[in-house]
Design an enzyme around this catalytic site. Structure first.
Site, PDB file in Angstrom:
ATOM      1  N   GLU A   1     -45.745  23.180 -22.509  1.00 15.29           N
ATOM      2  CA  GLU A   1     -44.631  22.326 -22.100  1.00 15.29           C
ATOM      3  C   GLU A   1     -45.003  21.562 -20.838  1.00 15.29           C
ATOM      4  O   GLU A   1     -45.817  22.032 -20.032  1.00 15.29           O
ATOM      5  CB  GLU A   1     -43.395  23.188 -21.804  1.00 15.29           C
ATOM      6  CG  GLU A   1     -42.980  24.106 -22.928  1.00 15.29           C
ATOM      7  CD  GLU A   1     -41.969  25.152 -22.472  1.00 15.29           C
ATOM      8  OE1 GLU A   1     -41.544  25.949 -23.317  1.00 15.29           O
ATOM      9  OE2 GLU A   1     -41.641  25.185 -21.272  1.00 15.29           O
TER      10      GLU A   1
ATOM     11  N   LYS B   1     -44.702  20.518 -17.068  1.00 11.36           N
ATOM     12  CA  LYS B   1     -44.182  21.185 -15.872  1.00 11.36           C
ATOM     13  C   LYS B   1     -43.364  20.149 -15.106  1.00 11.36           C
ATOM     14  O   LYS B   1     -43.892  19.340 -14.351  1.00 11.36           O
ATOM     15  CB  LYS B   1     -45.318  21.728 -14.996  1.00 11.36           C
ATOM     16  CG  LYS B   1     -44.823  22.545 -13.803  1.00 11.36           C
ATOM     17  CD  LYS B   1     -45.985  23.143 -13.028  1.00 11.36           C
ATOM     18  CE  LYS B   1     -45.481  23.979 -11.863  1.00 11.36           C
ATOM     19  NZ  LYS B   1     -44.705  23.186 -10.888  1.00 11.36           N
TER      20      LYS B   1
ATOM     21  N   CYS C   1     -25.411  -8.893   0.532  1.00 10.94           N
ATOM     22  CA  CYS C   1     -24.178  -9.663   0.741  1.00 10.94           C
ATOM     23  C   CYS C   1     -24.174 -11.016   0.026  1.00 10.94           C
ATOM     24  O   CYS C   1     -23.188 -11.759   0.140  1.00 10.94           O
ATOM     25  CB  CYS C   1     -23.943  -9.870   2.233  1.00 10.94           C
ATOM     26  SG  CYS C   1     -25.149 -10.977   3.023  1.00 10.94           S
TER      27      CYS C   1
ATOM     28  N   THR D   1     -17.656   1.793 -27.011  1.00 11.77           N
ATOM     29  CA  THR D   1     -16.744   2.558 -27.861  1.00 11.77           C
ATOM     30  C   THR D   1     -16.526   3.952 -27.291  1.00 11.77           C
ATOM     31  O   THR D   1     -15.403   4.467 -27.263  1.00 11.77           O
ATOM     32  CB  THR D   1     -17.301   2.650 -29.291  1.00 11.77           C
ATOM     33  OG1 THR D   1     -17.522   1.331 -29.797  1.00 11.77           O
ATOM     34  CG2 THR D   1     -16.344   3.389 -30.200  1.00 11.77           C
ATOM     35  N   TYR D   2     -17.617   4.568 -26.837  1.00 14.33           N
ATOM     36  CA  TYR D   2     -17.509   5.885 -26.204  1.00 14.33           C
ATOM     37  C   TYR D   2     -16.571   5.824 -25.004  1.00 14.33           C
ATOM     38  O   TYR D   2     -15.705   6.693 -24.819  1.00 14.33           O
ATOM     39  CB  TYR D   2     -18.895   6.363 -25.770  1.00 14.33           C
ATOM     40  CG  TYR D   2     -18.893   7.690 -25.043  1.00 14.33           C
ATOM     41  CD1 TYR D   2     -18.688   7.760 -23.665  1.00 14.33           C
ATOM     42  CD2 TYR D   2     -19.092   8.873 -25.725  1.00 14.33           C
ATOM     43  CE1 TYR D   2     -18.675   8.970 -22.992  1.00 14.33           C
ATOM     44  CE2 TYR D   2     -19.084  10.102 -25.070  1.00 14.33           C
ATOM     45  CZ  TYR D   2     -18.877  10.140 -23.701  1.00 14.33           C
ATOM     46  OH  TYR D   2     -18.865  11.342 -23.046  1.00 14.33           O
ATOM     47  N   ASP D   3     -16.728   4.792 -24.181  1.00 11.75           N
ATOM     48  CA  ASP D   3     -15.876   4.645 -23.002  1.00 11.75           C
ATOM     49  C   ASP D   3     -14.406   4.532 -23.389  1.00 11.75           C
ATOM     50  O   ASP D   3     -13.521   5.075 -22.702  1.00 11.75           O
ATOM     51  CB  ASP D   3     -16.292   3.416 -22.195  1.00 11.75           C
ATOM     52  CG  ASP D   3     -17.648   3.581 -21.537  1.00 11.75           C
ATOM     53  OD1 ASP D   3     -18.109   4.728 -21.408  1.00 11.75           O
ATOM     54  OD2 ASP D   3     -18.256   2.554 -21.175  1.00 11.75           O
TER      55      ASP D   3
ATOM     56  N   GLU E   1     -34.297  22.483 -16.240  1.00 11.59           N
ATOM     57  CA  GLU E   1     -34.791  21.735 -15.088  1.00 11.59           C
ATOM     58  C   GLU E   1     -33.938  20.485 -14.920  1.00 11.59           C
ATOM     59  O   GLU E   1     -33.909  19.608 -15.799  1.00 11.59           O
ATOM     60  CB  GLU E   1     -36.248  21.334 -15.281  1.00 11.59           C
ATOM     61  CG  GLU E   1     -36.917  20.807 -14.038  1.00 11.59           C
ATOM     62  CD  GLU E   1     -37.527  21.906 -13.184  1.00 11.59           C
ATOM     63  OE1 GLU E   1     -38.177  21.580 -12.175  1.00 11.59           O
ATOM     64  OE2 GLU E   1     -37.357  23.090 -13.528  1.00 11.59           O
TER      65      GLU E   1
ATOM     66  N   CYS F   1     -31.734 -12.998   6.096  1.00 12.31           N
ATOM     67  CA  CYS F   1     -30.389 -13.123   5.541  1.00 12.31           C
ATOM     68  C   CYS F   1     -29.530 -13.838   6.566  1.00 12.31           C
ATOM     69  O   CYS F   1     -29.554 -13.504   7.757  1.00 12.31           O
ATOM     70  CB  CYS F   1     -29.813 -11.741   5.225  1.00 12.31           C
ATOM     71  SG  CYS F   1     -28.025 -11.723   4.961  1.00 12.31           S
TER      72      CYS F   1
ATOM     73  N   CYS G   1     -22.874  -8.949   6.879  1.00 12.98           N
ATOM     74  CA  CYS G   1     -23.700  -8.261   5.880  1.00 12.98           C
ATOM     75  C   CYS G   1     -23.648  -6.772   6.175  1.00 12.98           C
ATOM     76  O   CYS G   1     -23.971  -6.332   7.279  1.00 12.98           O
ATOM     77  CB  CYS G   1     -25.139  -8.775   5.953  1.00 12.98           C
ATOM     78  SG  CYS G   1     -26.299  -7.901   4.871  1.00 12.98           S
TER      79      CYS G   1
END
Length: 710
Positions: free
Chosen positions: A151, A153, A443, A69-71, A210, A456, A462
């Site tokens: 917090e 680091k 591939c 929906t956001y898209d 950060e 492969c 490839c």
């Protein structure tokens, strides 16, 4: 204790007359049916709604609509802005794209972004607390009132984000603490960086955050890089740092970065305490972590650190300790700062992970010959003083023998102090072991097994094999084409300029100068190198093709036996038994050579190369003498009176050695036109004499070889 926003009520946003907040429509009237006034109204509502959805998603982790929906809303806003020419720099749509920029401006920070004094020793942490209390007592504060905000680091990239009237004006890297690089256009592509703050922020508001890559996203991104045949990032911090300074914002937009905000650097309206500052961050759309606590003593801070250390591997982001900060802002001002760090904060570091670590994923890397190597992606661990985030699993049989799976805790070693590998499973976290795929991850070609090794079958079709094949073709063991390293090959392939080795010879200067980082000089140098490789010695050409088991030594023996490429290929395709009579070639190697040329894709690739390259016939008899015996030459750049291949053959015909790389054993580096920089740098490091073409000719003449010069 978690940072919460008890006083903020979202009902205002929800009650506004905006149809795109809750249960929004995803089907819209045609653009041509709207007046400009109606379009402007719809655009404003969509921008307002998307900003609110971004705040909920990134700052509160509480989305109220589905991603799809956001898209749909986002796409509608893009379409409206384009159709009615109503784009604006403040629009959410401007945060996901951008044209490449040439360089970064250096910008002074609104306030110093200093480093943090740190230690992994608890005694040093207690000493920090004693100093804080002593100095505050001397400044008239009650030391018993000292409270600390604790917090994580974060192990990412610290940045300054400056908002004016609620709008993001600039984002700047920490740099040297006083000034940094303006990376605003890149920062706008990060979803967790709001382009405009919500609620009622201070008129001037500069915060420290950060930028980081979540661990799951980092491993997934590294897996993709490995499967594409690219070098993976060493750790999430390196991945983040390398991304945020990309010259092309679209590259940044494609990578999974996020941000935590954790401090106010400057503001027109300041809270009395750091804790209260953190409480209002989510209200503005600035994302904070839940892993934050307010404690009354240093012992509470130490307990916080120990608890977080135990949960470290379960956190979705990488941390290397905790930061302990005095909460009261007036107390902070009284404590002041040194030239390097604030005196009101301290980092209590974690010990490095040592050798034992969990496997979070397994990627399959495709090599130049199609060989598939399974790679374990690890929580970063210290092995012999080096941080390791991946390790080889060798092959499918090794995985089965060690019963290794995703989620297992394993012991990692480094072979020869270089290559990390999984030695054993220390604790099972998976059922069974990792199941090797039956198709190539790049591939989708079928995978075949040859004993313990998997391959492969895609060949040069490839992409992973193509990139590595080009790199090898241009390497010291191939045709020694300077300027074709991993980065440049990836650029050429990814841009679509090169889809085969043969395409290298069709490149034009304009093709190269259109790529990031290429200028006219570097383009001319590469094209000159390629031109010089069009008539290579047969041994070099045979090695450069990347035929399995045919390296430089075997290629020389084959060239001596067959003299021409045509004769060699005839035997390879139709008479593999003849290959077996050659030194360095046995039954297995002969079969690999035969299979290479039996592949239709490989045969076509070789034919395409031969339309542009003419391997020189190997001289098997006759020749020169020993005038250059004991001398080793390396050539770089183009020679005017002869080809580089001619010069190499001349040296070898008269007893000398012509190698492709400079070492301490090299006697002369011969430099022609448009030389590469690498060999000259190596020559300088090894005190190797550098001579130009005229000096090379004089050297040959001094040894009685005038008649052999072209």
């Amino acid at each position: 204790m978690t940072v919460v926003d008890e006083d903020h009520d979202d009902s205002d946003a929800e009650d506004r007359e905006n149809p795109y907040l809750r249960n929004p429509p995803t089907e819209f009237e045609p653009l041509e049916a709207l007046s400009e006034e109606e379009a402007e109204r719809q655009i404003e509502r969509l921008r307002e709604a998307i900003r609110e959805h971004d705040r909920r998603y990134y700052a509160e982790n509480d989305p109220i609509i589905a991603d799809r929906t956001y898209d749909a809303l986002f796409s509608r806003l893009q379409a409206l802005e384009e159709a009615f020419d109503l784009a604006h720099t403040d629009s959410p749509t401007r945060s996901v794209s951008g044209e490449p920029i040439d360089a970064f401006d250096t910008v002074e920070h609104v306030a110093p972004m200093l480093s943090i004094d740190s230690s992994g020793d608890v005694a040093d942490v207690r000493e920090f607390d004693e100093r804080v209390r002593r100095e505050l007592r001397e400044a008239g504060f009650d030391p018993d009132d000292v409270r600390y905000v604790c917090e994580p680091k974060f192990d990412g990239v610290s940045m300054e984000f400056v908002y004016e009237d609620g709008r993001l004006e600039r984002a700047v890297t920490r740099g040297n603490g006083r000034e940094g690089d303006d990376v605003t256009r890149n920062a706008r592509t990060i979803g967790a960086v709001p382009g405009r703050l919500h609620d009622d922020p201070p008129e001037r508001f500069a915060v420290r955050g950060e930028v980081y890559m979540p661990k799951d996203a980092f491993q997934a991104h590294n897996r993709e890089r490995i499967e594409r045949g690219e070098e993976p990032f060493a750790n999430p911090r390196n991945a983040t740092a390398g991304t945020i300074r990309q010259l092309d914002p679209s590259v940044v937009a494609e990578r999974p970065l996020s941000v935590f905000y954790f401090d106010v650097l400057d503001a027109s309206d300041l809270e009395d305490t750091h804790w209260d500052e953190l409480r209002r961050f989510p209200r503005y759309g600035l994302r904070t972590t839940e892993e934050v606590e307010l404690v009354d003593s240093i012992e509470g801070a130490i307990e916080y650190r120990d608890d977080l250390l135990e949960r470290r591997d379960d956190l979705p982001f990488e941390i290397d300790g905790v930061v302990i900060k005095v909460d009261d802002r007036e107390a902070r001002e009284a404590l002041g700062r040194t030239a390097r760090h604030d005196r009101w904060s301290y980092a209590y570091k974690f010990p490095a992970r040592a050798e034992v670590t969990p496997i979070v994923d397994v990627a399959v890397q495709v090599g130049r010959t199609g060989r598939l190597t399974p790679v374990a992606l690890l929580e970063p661990v210290d092995v012999g003083g080096v941080t390791v985030s991946r390790a080889s699993l060798h092959n499918p049989e090794e995985i089965a023998a060690k019963n290794v799976g995703v989620g297992d805790t394993v012991r990692v070693q480094r072979a020869g102090d270089v290559i990390p590998y999984v030695e054993e499973v220390v604790e099972k976290g998976s059922e069974g072991h990792y199941e090797f795929p039956d198709r190539c991850p790049v591939c989708e070609s079928p995978i075949e097994r040859d004993g313990p090794i998997a391959y492969c079958t895609g060949g040069l079709a490839c992409d992973a094999q193509l990139r590595r094949s080009i790199e090898y073709y241009a390497s010291d063991d191939g045709l020694d084409v300077e300027g074709l390293g991993e980065k440049s090959v990836r650029q050429l392939v990814d841009s679509g300029l090169v889809g085969s080795i043969a395409d290298l010879y069709d490149l034009e200067p304009a093709d190269l100068t259109g790529l990031e980082g290429w200028g006219e000089t570097s383009a001319e140098n590469l094209l000159a190198e390629l031109e010089a490789s069009r008539e290579p010695p047969l041994p070099d050409f045979l090695s450069a093709l990347g035929i399995p088991h045919v390296g430089p030594a075997t290629a020389r023996e084959l060239a001596r036996e067959f003299a021409t490429f045509e004769a060699f290929r005839e035997a390879a395709e139709n008479d593999p038994e003849r290959l077996e009579s050659v030194d360095e070639v046995g039954e297995t190697v002969a079969e690999q050579i035969h299979e290479f040329f039996a592949s239709e894709a490989n045969a076509e690739a070789v034919d395409d190369i031969l339309e542009r390259v003419s391997p020189r016939e190997e001289q098997t008899e006759g020749g020169g003498g020993d005038e250059l015996e004991g001398l080793t030459f390396v050539f770089t750049g183009s020679l005017s009176g002869m080809t580089r291949s001619d010069a190499q053959e001349l040296v070898e015909a008269h007893g000398g050695n012509a190698t492709s790389s400079v070492s301490g054993n090299t006697d002369y580096l011969v430099v022609g036109e448009n030389p590469g920089a690498t060999k000259r740098e190596d020559a300088a490091e090894n005190d190797v004499p550098i001579v130009d073409e005229d000096e090379f000719r004089n050297l040959l003449e001094d040894r009685g070889l005038e008649g052999d010069l072209g």
